[in-house]
Design a protein around this motif. Structure first.
Motif, PDB file in Angstrom:
ATOM      1  N   PRO A 163       0.808  -1.223   0.000  1.00 35.94           N
ATOM      2  CA  PRO A 163       0.000   0.000   0.000  1.00 35.94           C
ATOM      3  C   PRO A 163       0.840   1.272   0.000  1.00 35.94           C
ATOM      4  O   PRO A 163       0.334   2.346  -0.283  1.00 35.94           O
ATOM      5  N   PHE A 164       2.116   1.147   0.284  1.00 40.28           N
ATOM      6  CA  PHE A 164       2.997   2.314   0.283  1.00 40.28           C
ATOM      7  C   PHE A 164       3.491   2.649  -1.109  1.00 40.28           C
ATOM      8  O   PHE A 164       4.095   3.684  -1.322  1.00 40.28           O
ATOM      9  N   GLY A 165       3.305   1.746  -2.054  1.00 42.39           N
ATOM     10  CA  GLY A 165       3.709   2.049  -3.423  1.00 42.39           C
ATOM     11  C   GLY A 165       4.742   1.085  -3.961  1.00 42.39           C
ATOM     12  O   GLY A 165       5.066   0.067  -3.367  1.00 42.39           O
ATOM     13  N   MET A 208      18.973  -7.005   2.357  1.00 42.03           N
ATOM     14  CA  MET A 208      18.983  -7.644   3.667  1.00 42.03           C
ATOM     15  C   MET A 208      17.735  -7.264   4.469  1.00 42.03           C
ATOM     16  O   MET A 208      17.110  -8.101   5.102  1.00 42.03           O
ATOM     17  N   MET A 209      17.348  -6.003   4.402  1.00 40.61           N
ATOM     18  CA  MET A 209      16.165  -5.540   5.132  1.00 40.61           C
ATOM     19  C   MET A 209      14.902  -6.198   4.586  1.00 40.61           C
ATOM     20  O   MET A 209      14.042  -6.626   5.349  1.00 40.61           O
ATOM     21  N   ALA A 210      14.787  -6.266   3.267  1.00 39.58           N
ATOM     22  CA  ALA A 210      13.626  -6.907   2.648  1.00 39.58           C
ATOM     23  C   ALA A 210      13.581  -8.388   3.020  1.00 39.58           C
ATOM     24  O   ALA A 210      12.526  -8.919   3.380  1.00 39.58           O
ATOM     25  N   PHE A 211      14.723  -9.058   2.957  1.00 41.15           N
ATOM     26  CA  PHE A 211      14.808 -10.481   3.301  1.00 41.15           C
ATOM     27  C   PHE A 211      14.448 -10.711   4.764  1.00 41.15           C
ATOM     28  O   PHE A 211      13.849 -11.715   5.124  1.00 41.15           O
ATOM     29  N   SER A 212      14.796  -9.737   5.630  1.00 42.40           N
ATOM     30  CA  SER A 212      14.501  -9.840   7.058  1.00 42.40           C
ATOM     31  C   SER A 212      13.036  -9.564   7.370  1.00 42.40           C
ATOM     32  O   SER A 212      12.608  -9.740   8.501  1.00 42.40           O
ATOM     33  N   GLY A 213      12.284  -9.098   6.383  1.00 47.00           N
ATOM     34  CA  GLY A 213      10.863  -8.860   6.591  1.00 47.00           C
ATOM     35  C   GLY A 213      10.518  -7.481   7.106  1.00 47.00           C
ATOM     36  O   GLY A 213       9.402  -7.251   7.568  1.00 47.00           O
ATOM     37  N   ILE A 214      11.446  -6.542   7.027  1.00 45.93           N
ATOM     38  CA  ILE A 214      11.157  -5.168   7.448  1.00 45.93           C
ATOM     39  C   ILE A 214      10.204  -4.545   6.434  1.00 45.93           C
ATOM     40  O   ILE A 214      10.373  -4.697   5.232  1.00 45.93           O
ATOM     41  N   CYS A 215       9.200  -3.832   6.913  1.00 47.37           N
ATOM     42  CA  CYS A 215       8.255  -3.158   6.029  1.00 47.37           C
ATOM     43  C   CYS A 215       8.973  -2.006   5.328  1.00 47.37           C
ATOM     44  O   CYS A 215       9.287  -0.981   5.941  1.00 47.37           O
ATOM     45  N   LEU A 216       9.255  -2.189   4.048  1.00 45.11           N
ATOM     46  CA  LEU A 216       9.981  -1.170   3.293  1.00 45.11           C
ATOM     47  C   LEU A 216       9.146   0.085   3.086  1.00 45.11           C
ATOM     48  O   LEU A 216       9.684   1.187   2.983  1.00 45.11           O
ATOM     49  N   GLY A 217       7.845  -0.067   3.039  1.00 48.54           N
ATOM     50  CA  GLY A 217       6.981   1.108   2.894  1.00 48.54           C
ATOM     51  C   GLY A 217       7.072   2.017   4.108  1.00 48.54           C
ATOM     52  O   GLY A 217       7.194   3.237   3.974  1.00 48.54           O
TER      53      GLY A 217
END
Length: 178
Positions: free
Chosen positions: A84-86, A143-152
């Motif tokens: 939803p963040f784009g 690494m952040m995406a793989f760790s499951g951090i909400c990138l939005g």
């Protein structure tokens, strides 16, 4: 162990307790590694085990800071490409320096791109913020995406300039207003 200290006249006094915990002798030489938004003080000479312990300590700090970021931004809810963040697929937007000058956009300003499908036009303008996901080194972003951090959520905090570490979480505007 973490110590909070106030910079005084552009200098920093290290508490003797911090030096003792770190294993620095009173007359030993140190190296200071000045890095972006951090400084690391290390013994100038170390045994193999001391170097391994330093690596382990820095790794633990990395893990703690990563966990803090993940906790602050929250977990990705598994939007599976429909965040939803784009859309986070960015191409670098570049304009010739003469065009930037004519438009009154500083050469170092981040640019944004807006598409109007009805008029079949593209508008390029100054973004109005300093940072977004494009500013994160690709290996860290992966690494952040793989760790499951909400990138939005992370991008929102980058764009707004929130203070997310040290004390309470505040927006940049709240800090500037103080």
């Amino acid at each position: 162990m973490k110590f909070n200290k106030q910079l005084s006249n552009g200098g920093l006094f290290l508490p003797s307790a911090a030096l003792k915990i770190s294993g620095f002798e009173d007359s030993g030489q140190v190296e200071i590694h000045a890095l972006k938004n951090t400084a690391v003080i290390m013994k100038q000479q170390m045994t193999a085990m001391e170097l391994i312990q330093a690596l382990d300590s820095l790794n633990q700090l990395f893990i703690n800071l990563s966990f803090h970021l993940a906790k602050t931004c929250g977990a990705c809810s598994g939007c599976e490409g429909e965040c939803p963040f784009g859309d986070f697929e960015y191409d670098k937007i570049e304009l010739d320096d003469d065009l930037r000058k004519e438009a009154g956009i500083p050469t170092d300003a981040k640019l944004s791109l807006y598409v109007d499908e009805e008029d079949h036009t593209i508008t390029v303008c100054e973004a109005g913020y300093d940072h977004d996901l494009r500013d994160i080194p690709p290996y860290l972003l992966e690494m952040m995406a793989f760790s499951g951090i909400c990138l939005g959520e992370l991008e929102e905090r980058l764009i707004v300039g929130d203070i997310i570490y040290g004390g309470s979480t505040r927006s940049r505007k709240e800090c500037e207003d103080e």
